[in-house]
Design a protein around this motif. Sequence first.
Motif, PDB file in Angstrom:
ATOM      1  N   VAL A   1     -38.342  -2.555  35.104  1.00 44.62           N
ATOM      2  CA  VAL A   1     -37.890  -3.850  35.654  1.00 44.62           C
ATOM      3  C   VAL A   1     -39.220  -4.579  35.567  1.00 44.62           C
ATOM      4  CG1 VAL A   1     -37.332  -5.102  37.639  1.00 44.62           C
ATOM      5  CG2 VAL A   1     -36.281  -2.775  37.459  1.00 44.62           C
ATOM      6  N   ILE A   2     -39.042  -5.823  35.165  1.00 43.60           N
ATOM      7  CA  ILE A   2     -40.181  -6.732  34.859  1.00 43.60           C
ATOM      8  C   ILE A   2     -40.056  -8.153  35.868  1.00 43.60           C
ATOM      9  CG2 ILE A   2     -40.738  -5.882  32.634  1.00 43.60           C
ATOM     10  CD1 ILE A   2     -39.447  -8.272  31.785  1.00 43.60           C
ATOM     11  N   LYS A   3     -41.087  -8.525  35.976  1.00 44.34           N
ATOM     12  CA  LYS A   3     -41.001 -10.263  36.365  1.00 44.34           C
ATOM     13  C   LYS A   3     -41.822 -10.895  35.552  1.00 44.34           C
ATOM     14  CE  LYS A   3     -44.917 -10.181  39.997  1.00 44.34           C
ATOM     15  NZ  LYS A   3     -45.204 -10.376  41.079  1.00 44.34           N
ATOM     16  N   ILE A   4     -41.243 -12.471  35.250  1.00 49.54           N
ATOM     17  CA  ILE A   4     -42.124 -13.245  34.128  1.00 49.54           C
ATOM     18  C   ILE A   4     -42.728 -14.257  34.884  1.00 49.54           C
ATOM     19  CG2 ILE A   4     -41.629 -14.552  32.157  1.00 49.54           C
ATOM     20  CD1 ILE A   4     -39.020 -13.183  31.655  1.00 49.54           C
ATOM     21  N   GLU A   5     -44.006 -14.674  34.641  1.00 48.18           N
ATOM     22  CA  GLU A   5     -44.809 -15.754  34.991  1.00 48.18           C
ATOM     23  C   GLU A   5     -45.075 -16.531  33.946  1.00 48.18           C
ATOM     24  OE1 GLU A   5     -47.919 -14.185  37.654  1.00 48.18           O
ATOM     25  OE2 GLU A   5     -46.430 -13.426  39.130  1.00 48.18           O
TER      26      GLU A   5
ATOM     27  N   ASP B   1     -42.249 -23.744  34.786  1.00 51.63           N
ATOM     28  CA  ASP B   1     -41.052 -22.906  35.403  1.00 51.63           C
ATOM     29  C   ASP B   1     -39.846 -22.862  34.189  1.00 51.63           C
ATOM     30  OD1 ASP B   1     -40.121 -21.652  37.636  1.00 51.63           O
ATOM     31  OD2 ASP B   1     -38.319 -22.777  37.487  1.00 51.63           O
ATOM     32  N   LYS B   2     -39.700 -23.731  33.462  1.00 51.31           N
ATOM     33  CA  LYS B   2     -38.476 -23.938  32.565  1.00 51.31           C
ATOM     34  C   LYS B   2     -38.768 -22.730  31.417  1.00 51.31           C
ATOM     35  CE  LYS B   2     -37.051 -28.827  33.060  1.00 51.31           C
ATOM     36  NZ  LYS B   2     -37.065 -30.065  32.164  1.00 51.31           N
ATOM     37  N   ARG B   3     -39.979 -22.706  31.097  1.00 45.94           N
ATOM     38  CA  ARG B   3     -40.365 -21.808  29.934  1.00 45.94           C
ATOM     39  C   ARG B   3     -40.213 -20.407  30.352  1.00 45.94           C
ATOM     40  NH1 ARG B   3     -45.979 -24.994  27.402  1.00 45.94           N
ATOM     41  NH2 ARG B   3     -44.771 -26.558  26.493  1.00 45.94           N
ATOM     42  N   ALA B   4     -40.598 -20.092  31.614  1.00 39.62           N
ATOM     43  CA  ALA B   4     -40.390 -18.708  32.378  1.00 39.62           C
ATOM     44  C   ALA B   4     -39.069 -18.196  32.122  1.00 39.62           C
ATOM     45  CB  ALA B   4     -41.018 -18.589  33.473  1.00 39.62           C
ATOM     46  N   LYS B   5     -38.200 -19.165  32.638  1.00 34.77           N
ATOM     47  CA  LYS B   5     -36.760 -19.100  32.565  1.00 34.77           C
ATOM     48  C   LYS B   5     -36.111 -18.935  31.142  1.00 34.77           C
ATOM     49  CE  LYS B   5     -35.758 -20.598  37.408  1.00 34.77           C
ATOM     50  NZ  LYS B   5     -37.195 -20.351  37.616  1.00 34.77           N
ATOM     51  N   SER B   6     -36.701 -19.912  30.114  1.00 40.61           N
ATOM     52  CA  SER B   6     -36.083 -19.705  28.762  1.00 40.61           C
ATOM     53  C   SER B   6     -36.552 -18.369  28.277  1.00 40.61           C
ATOM     54  CB  SER B   6     -36.920 -20.717  27.987  1.00 40.61           C
ATOM     55  OG  SER B   6     -36.349 -21.860  28.211  1.00 40.61           O
TER      56      SER B   6
ATOM     57  N   ALA C   1     -38.213 -15.023  37.410  1.00 39.43           N
ATOM     58  CA  ALA C   1     -38.772 -15.846  36.101  1.00 39.43           C
ATOM     59  C   ALA C   1     -39.356 -17.098  36.750  1.00 39.43           C
ATOM     60  CB  ALA C   1     -37.988 -15.865  34.946  1.00 39.43           C
ATOM     61  N   ILE C   2     -40.650 -17.146  36.914  1.00 36.90           N
ATOM     62  CA  ILE C   2     -41.100 -18.226  37.940  1.00 36.90           C
ATOM     63  C   ILE C   2     -42.235 -18.821  37.013  1.00 36.90           C
ATOM     64  CG2 ILE C   2     -42.297 -18.901  39.912  1.00 36.90           C
ATOM     65  CD1 ILE C   2     -40.592 -16.436  41.122  1.00 36.90           C
ATOM     66  N   GLY C   3     -42.485 -20.326  36.913  1.00 34.81           N
ATOM     67  CA  GLY C   3     -43.480 -21.012  36.510  1.00 34.81           C
ATOM     68  C   GLY C   3     -44.242 -21.506  37.857  1.00 34.81           C
ATOM     69  N   TYR C   4     -45.748 -21.044  37.432  1.00 31.46           N
ATOM     70  CA  TYR C   4     -46.722 -21.396  38.319  1.00 31.46           C
ATOM     71  C   TYR C   4     -47.728 -22.694  37.856  1.00 31.46           C
ATOM     72  CZ  TYR C   4     -45.496 -17.127  40.560  1.00 31.46           C
ATOM     73  OH  TYR C   4     -44.601 -16.119  41.247  1.00 31.46           O
TER      74      TYR C   4
END
Length: 643
Positions: free
Chosen positions: A563-567, A584-589, A607-610
Motif C-alpha cells: 500500500v502506498i501514498k503519493i506526494e 495536488d492535480k499531478r498527484a491525483k493524475s 494522493a496529495i499535493g503539497y
Amino acid sequence: MKKIITLIGLFIVMAGFSQTKNKTADALFDKMWYLEAAKAYEYAIKGGDRSMETLQRAGDSYYFNTDMQQANEKYQLLIAEYPNEVSAEYLFRYAQTLEGIQNYELAKKWLKNFSKKAEASDARKQNFSLQENTIEKIMNLEPQFTLQNLAINSSYSDFGPMFYKGQLIYATSIDSSYAATRRYAWNDQPFLSLQLGKISPSQSDVSHVRRFSNALYSKYHEACVAFSPDENTIYFTRNNYNGKLGRDGKGRNNLKLYSATAVTKDDKTSWENIQELPFNSDEYSVGQPSVSKDGKQLYFVSDMPGTIGSTDIFVVDILGDNKFSQPKNVGDKINTRGREMFPFITDKTLYFASDGHLGLGGLDVFESPIKDGLFEKPVNLGAPLNSNLDDFAYIVNEETNLGFVSSNRKSGKGDDDIYSFERTPICKQQIKGFVFNEITKGKIANATVTLYAANGEKLEETTSGELGEYQFKTPVACSTSYKIEASKQGFTPLVLPVLTQGTSGETVVDLGIKSPLIVKEDGILKIKIGIIFFDLDKSNIRNDAAIELNKVVLLMNEYPEMVIKIESHTDSRARDNYNLILSDKRAKSSRDYIISQGITAERIESAIGYGETKLINNCKNGVPCTEEQHQQNRRSEFIIIKM
C-alpha cells in the motif's frame, strides 16, 4: 558362490531345476560339486547339447563359484538360443555376471530388460528401472574407506569376522588338519572352522592365535558368529550334518544356528551347553547371526517360509532359556527377491550384504540407518568397500570407524579374504535459506537461486517458493567454499561466497537482494523512480512519465500486499496557492494512471499535493537558487505504507 562358497551356497535353493540328459553332470550338480559339474556340462555342450536346461546348469555351476567370466559366456549363449523362453531370474544373473566382469554399460541394459520381464511384486523390478538409481552414481560415490588385506588370509576361504574381547573371531578353511584330504566338493576346499586372531595396536592387521574353541569344532562347517553384550553367550552357524553331507529332499544342505554358554575357570574360558535354536528346521536354512546392542534381539538370515527372495533377514526377540519369539521378516525395505545376507546390527544402523539392491556386482554392502525404530532406505557404501565381485560380512566399531569386511575380489590372496578398513564418513551439507528484500526484509518468491562451485562450475539452479524459501537438492561437501547467486527481474543480482559447515547437516544462507526501486530515506521506505515530467502548467501524464509510473505498477504487482501514498511537490517559484493546486492535480493524475493499469484504488492510501510546503533545501521565496537546486524540490514521492 565362491566366497563363503562353502556357506553362502548352502542357502541357494535348487528346487524346480529340470534335469538334463547328462546324468553324470546332473548328479554332480545335485550334490553341489560345482567344479566337477561345470567340466561335465562343458563336455556335453561341446558334444552338441545346447538344451536350455544344460546351458542353465552350466552357467550356474560357474555362477555359484563366482567364475563370472565363464558364467557370463554360458548365460550369453542361453539368452541367444532361447531369447523368449529365458526367465527373468536368468536375465538378472546374466546382468550380475556382466557387472562381475566390469561391463557396467551392458549390465545396465540387461538390468532394464530384467525389470521389464520381472513380476510386479519383485522389488528389484522397480529398484533397477528407476532413473535415479544408476550404476554410474554408485561408481561416482565419494570414497569413504581405506582397506588393507590381513596377514591371516590364505589361499582358501577366510571370512566372517566378529569382535570378541578386543580380538577377532573368523572362519577359515585353512585349519583342516583333522583330515588333510577332507575337502568340500562344491569348491574343492577344506571345511570351515572358527579361529581366534589378535588385532594389532593400529587395528589394521590381525595375526592368528589359535583355534577358537575345541568344543565348537566339528567335522563340518562352523562360521558366522555373534555374541551377547556380556560376551557370555555365543550364537554360531553350523551346517546340518545329520547323515551324509549332501542334498536333502529339496535340493539343499541346510544351515542351523546354535548357542553355547561361556564357562570361565582359572582364567580359561570354555564353551558349554551347546544347543540348537528352536526355530531351526530340516526344511530350510538359518544362519549368520547378529545380536542387538541391548541383547534383546537376534537377527539372522534364512530362506524359511515368509521369505521374499532367495534369502532374507529375519529377527526374533531373545526371551532367555533358549526361548525366542516367532521369527519376523524385517520387511521389503531391506529384503528383495535377491539375496540379503550377513546382517550386522548396531543401535544406529543395520549393515548387510545384498545383490537385490543395485550394486557394483555380486554382493555389495549396504547400510540402513535406524530412525524412530524403523529402517531407512538402504544405501550402497560404494567403492572401494564394494567391488565387482562379492563383498560381505561387514562389522564396524562406530565410535572409531574401524572395522572388517570380507571379499572375494581378484586382488586378494585367495578365495575369500578379510580386509581391515578405516571409514572416513562423508561429510555432507544441504544448503538452504530464504530470499528476501534487503531493504524491506520481505520474502521474495520466484527468485532464481543458483549454486556454483568455487571454480565457477554451475551445480544446480532452483527457484524460491511462495514464502521466499529455497533448498538445493545437491548435497555439498563440508568446510568447502561455494558461490550462490540470487536474481530476479527488478532486483540487482547478488553473488555471495559461502563456506559450508564443518559437520554433516545444513548450511543456512539467507540471500538479501536489493531492488533499485525501493530505497530507505530518513527511515521511510519509498519507491524510487525517475523524475516524472509534466508539461508547463499541466497535470496530464506524458509518455515519459508513464514509463516511470509503470515501474510503480510492476513493483505493486510484485508485492500484492503493498500500500502506498503519493506526494507531489513543486519548487518555490510561482504563487504558493497555485503551486499547491497544481501539485495536488499531478498527484491525483499519477494515482489515476496507476489505478488504470490494474492496481486497486484501496492500495493507494492517498494522493496529495503539497506545493512548496515541503522544500528539501533552502530555496524559499525570494532566495536565489540555481535551476538544479529548484529541480530537487520538483518531485513526486511514492511512499510505502505497507508491504
